[in-house]
Design an enzyme around this catalytic site. Structure first.
Site, PDB file in Angstrom:
ATOM      1  N   HIS A  55       3.942  -1.547 -11.656  1.00 44.57           N
ATOM      2  CA  HIS A  55       5.336  -1.996 -11.614  1.00 44.57           C
ATOM      3  C   HIS A  55       6.124  -1.512 -12.819  1.00 44.57           C
ATOM      4  O   HIS A  55       7.338  -1.372 -12.757  1.00 44.57           O
ATOM      5  CB  HIS A  55       5.414  -3.513 -11.437  1.00 44.57           C
ATOM      6  N   GLU A  90       2.322  -3.845   4.178  1.00 42.76           N
ATOM      7  CA  GLU A  90       1.732  -3.240   2.969  1.00 42.76           C
ATOM      8  C   GLU A  90       0.233  -3.493   2.885  1.00 42.76           C
ATOM      9  O   GLU A  90      -0.391  -3.223   1.865  1.00 42.76           O
ATOM     10  CB  GLU A  90       2.456  -3.717   1.709  1.00 42.76           C
ATOM     11  N   ASP A 148       1.388  -0.659  -2.071  1.00 44.07           N
ATOM     12  CA  ASP A 148       0.205  -1.475  -1.797  1.00 44.07           C
ATOM     13  C   ASP A 148      -0.571  -0.952  -0.603  1.00 44.07           C
ATOM     14  O   ASP A 148      -1.803  -1.027  -0.573  1.00 44.07           O
ATOM     15  CB  ASP A 148       0.605  -2.942  -1.585  1.00 44.07           C
ATOM     16  N   CYS A 175       9.994   0.884   1.958  1.00 42.52           N
ATOM     17  CA  CYS A 175      10.584   0.511   0.667  1.00 42.52           C
ATOM     18  C   CYS A 175       9.630   0.814  -0.496  1.00 42.52           C
ATOM     19  O   CYS A 175       9.954   0.573  -1.645  1.00 42.52           O
ATOM     20  CB  CYS A 175      11.019  -0.950   0.638  1.00 42.52           C
TER      21      CYS A 175
HETATM   22  C1  PEP Z   1       4.910  -1.749  -2.100  1.00 47.35           C
HETATM   23  O1  PEP Z   1       3.814  -2.307  -2.229  1.00 47.35           O
HETATM   24  O2  PEP Z   1       5.060  -0.598  -1.662  1.00 47.35           O
HETATM   25  C2  PEP Z   1       6.142  -2.459  -2.492  1.00 47.35           C
HETATM   26  C3  PEP Z   1       7.334  -1.956  -2.249  1.00 47.35           C
HETATM   27  O3  PEP Z   1       6.002  -3.619  -3.188  1.00 47.35           O
HETATM   28  P1  PEP Z   1       5.605  -3.681  -4.746  1.00 47.35           P
HETATM   29  O4  PEP Z   1       5.597  -2.272  -5.269  1.00 47.35           O
HETATM   30  O5  PEP Z   1       6.602  -4.517  -5.421  1.00 47.35           O
HETATM   31  O6  PEP Z   1       4.255  -4.286  -4.711  1.00 47.35           O
HETATM   32 MG    MG Z   2       3.756  -4.440  -2.622  1.00 46.23          MG
END
Ligand code: PEP
Ligand code: MG
Length: 542
Positions: free
Chosen positions: A188, A429, A453, A500
């Protein structure tokens, strides 16, 4: 000139002074002081107190501008707490009467004040213990010089590693670039760096944290290289490249207001990923058609305490109102794994990515979940909301989420609080969700594929583990097959499907996703216009 290389996370060039980030490790010893040192320890205590009080005042003013009065009130209360005579006297007594140094006195004095709050019956006062602990940390930061992590001029930050909670606290307006010795490209922290569009490199093993503070440097994000004290010629070369990049960015502005449509007329939605109200201007400046992922956990990460329904409502309302009539998809809190928050009191786990995170926490801590759902429903009256649940693996989880949402809706209706129209969707995900997308689609208005994920769980690659970069294939055929399966399942049930995760911004896959039939791509705001340019260059019937 010294150079250090690492792995690229974000391209681009940064020129400026190095700032070394020092993680706070407090060495609090119970060393007793001599009588002649009492005054200097008292002076240190007083200087730290005034310094922290000034910081809290600054935070108050900033929060008033960006997050509203309720959040700002927290910092105002902190300012007042630092004037509390009982608290000040208890620390001073530890120095004068018991001959402790200032750090020990702060640690013990603030801890016993926090304990006093913890033991109170009223939940409001119990929660104040978190404020005292927060102030204790700020006081210790001031005493040990860790408040120097605060940026005072435009800087390239170098650090051993950075947690998302540390990254969100950095002053983005002064950050030119990021370099870490550790880190992984799908963490993140890397996602935050991409959303800030900051040249960033990770795993830069040769950085010298104890030597480079304040030195002039050039960060070449494209080639993942950091140059310390480059000569005039090299500096000029990178400065020219930096200016060229700015010109290209300027040219992209021509795409504002244009349709995100292929050459043969297929239109998709290009949305932006955000972390809170502070990103509203980035959405508007980059002409995103909506928000496809508002990572609401950043509202929690940015908060000193578990945010109240009111505080959340204000944050969501602000975004919805500012961006209406654009759709804003707010993902319910995805805490856990690398996103940890002390006030959540989560246990340390062996396998946090496979552990108690996201919807699993929300379905276990129903009051916590309901607070967010009520805030979202209330905010729905102020714009075009989508509610999205993360980390779904089974149909029963989605059904339970929807039941709790219904419960909140009924409560609010009884309270005669206005609720608007909204869509309810889920993140795909986990491989389980992708494989069962067909049945999940019957209960959802949309799917948004979280490729970060999905890749981690499909390929058994811990997205936090720097050693696995070599094995992490973001274009793995298994992931692409799961994406296609999800799109097909969604379309069979007439719901729209987007992406996303970070892969949505990978221009080398745009044509592939369009051919698969993707309806929406949600990317960091800075990637919106380049992606629109790419979509407009594709012809699907060639
Ligand atoms: C993902 O897992 O692709 C996602 C958009 O969520 P995060 O990156 O916040 O886990
Ligand atoms: Mg995620």
């Amino acid at each position: 000139m010294i150079t250090a290389s690492g792995l690229k996370v974000v391209g681009g060039i940064a020129l400026g002074k190095i700032k070394v980030y020092k993680p706070a490790v407090y060495d609090i010893k119970e060393n007793l002081i001599n009588e002649q040192d009492v005054n200097s320890e008292l002076e240190k205590f007083e200087a730290a107190r005034l310094n922290v009080q000034a910081q809290q005042h600054e935070l108050y003013e900033k929060a008033l501008e960006t997050s509203g009065e309720e959040t700002a009130g927290i910092f105002e209360a902190h300012e007042l707490m630092l004037d509390d005579e009982d608290l000040i006297d208890s620390c001073k007594e530890l120095i004068i009467d018991e001959r402790h140094n200032a750090a020990f006195a702060v640690d013990a004095g603030f801890e016993s004040a926090a304990q006093m709050f913890r033991e109170m019956d009223d939940p409001y006062f119990q929660a104040r213990s978190a404020d005292v602990i927060d102030l204790k940390t700020a006081m210790l930061d001031a005493l040990f010089g860790f408040e120097s992590n605060k940026l005072t001029e435009p800087s390239i930050l170098i650090a051993e590693d950075l947690a998302p909670s540390e990254t969100v606290k950095l002053d983005k307006s002064l950050l030119l670039g990021l370099v870490t010795r550790e880190g992984s490209s799908n963490s993140h922290t890397a996602i935050l760096a991409r959303s800030m569009n900051l040249p960033t490199i990770i795993q830069c093993k040769d950085i010298k944290l104890d030597e480079w503070d304040g030195k002039f440097a050039v960060l070449d994000g494209y080639n993942a290289t950091l140059y310390i004290e480059p000569d005039a010629e090299l500096t000029a070369k990178f400065k020219a490249q930096h200016d060229e990049d700015l010109k290209k960015l300027e040219a992209l502005k021509n795409l504002k207001g244009k349709a995100s449509m292929t050459r043969d007329g297929r239109k998709i939605k290009i949305y932006a990923n955000i972390g809170g109200p502070e990103d509203i201007s980035a959405v508007l400046d980059n002409d995103a058609e909506g928000v496809g992922l508002f990572r609401s956990e950043f509202v929690y990460l940015n908060s000193k305490e578990d945010p109240s329904e009111e505080a959340q409502f204000n944050a969501y309302k602000k975004v919805l109102e500012a961006l209406a009539p654009r759709q804003v998809i707010i993902r319910t809190c995805d805490i856990g794994a690398d996103k940890t928050i002390s006030y959540m009191n989560l246990d340390k786990e062996e396998n946090p990515a496979l552990g108690f995170r996201a919807i699993r926490i929300c379905l276990t801590r129903k009051d916590f979940f309901k607070r967010q759902l009520r805030a979202l429903l209330r905010a729905s009256a102020y714009g075009n909301l989508g509610i999205m649940f993360p980390m779904i693996t089974s149909l029963w989880e989605l059904k339970e989420c929807k039941n709790i949402l219904d419960e909140c809706k009924q409560e609010l209706e009884r309270e005669r609080i206005k609720i608007g129209e909204f869509e309810v969707g889920i993140m795909i995900e986990t491989p389980a969700a992708a494989v069962c997308a067909d049945e999940l689609a019957e209960e959802a208005d949309f799917f948004s594929i979280g490729t970060n994920d999905l890749t981690q769980y499909t390929c058994a690659i811990d997205r936090q583990n720097a050693k696995l970069e070599r094995f992490a294939d973001t274009h793995h055929p298994a992931v692409l097959k799961l994406i296609k399966m999800t799109i097909d399942a969604g379309h069979k049930h007439n719901i729209w499907v987007g992406i996303c995760g970070e892969l949505g911004a990978d221009l080398s896959l745009t044509e592939t996703f369009l051919k698969m039939g993707i309806d929406e791509l949600s990317v960091n705001p800075k990637s919106v216009l380049p992606l629109r340019g790419e979509v407009r260059s594709v012809s699907l019937n060639k």
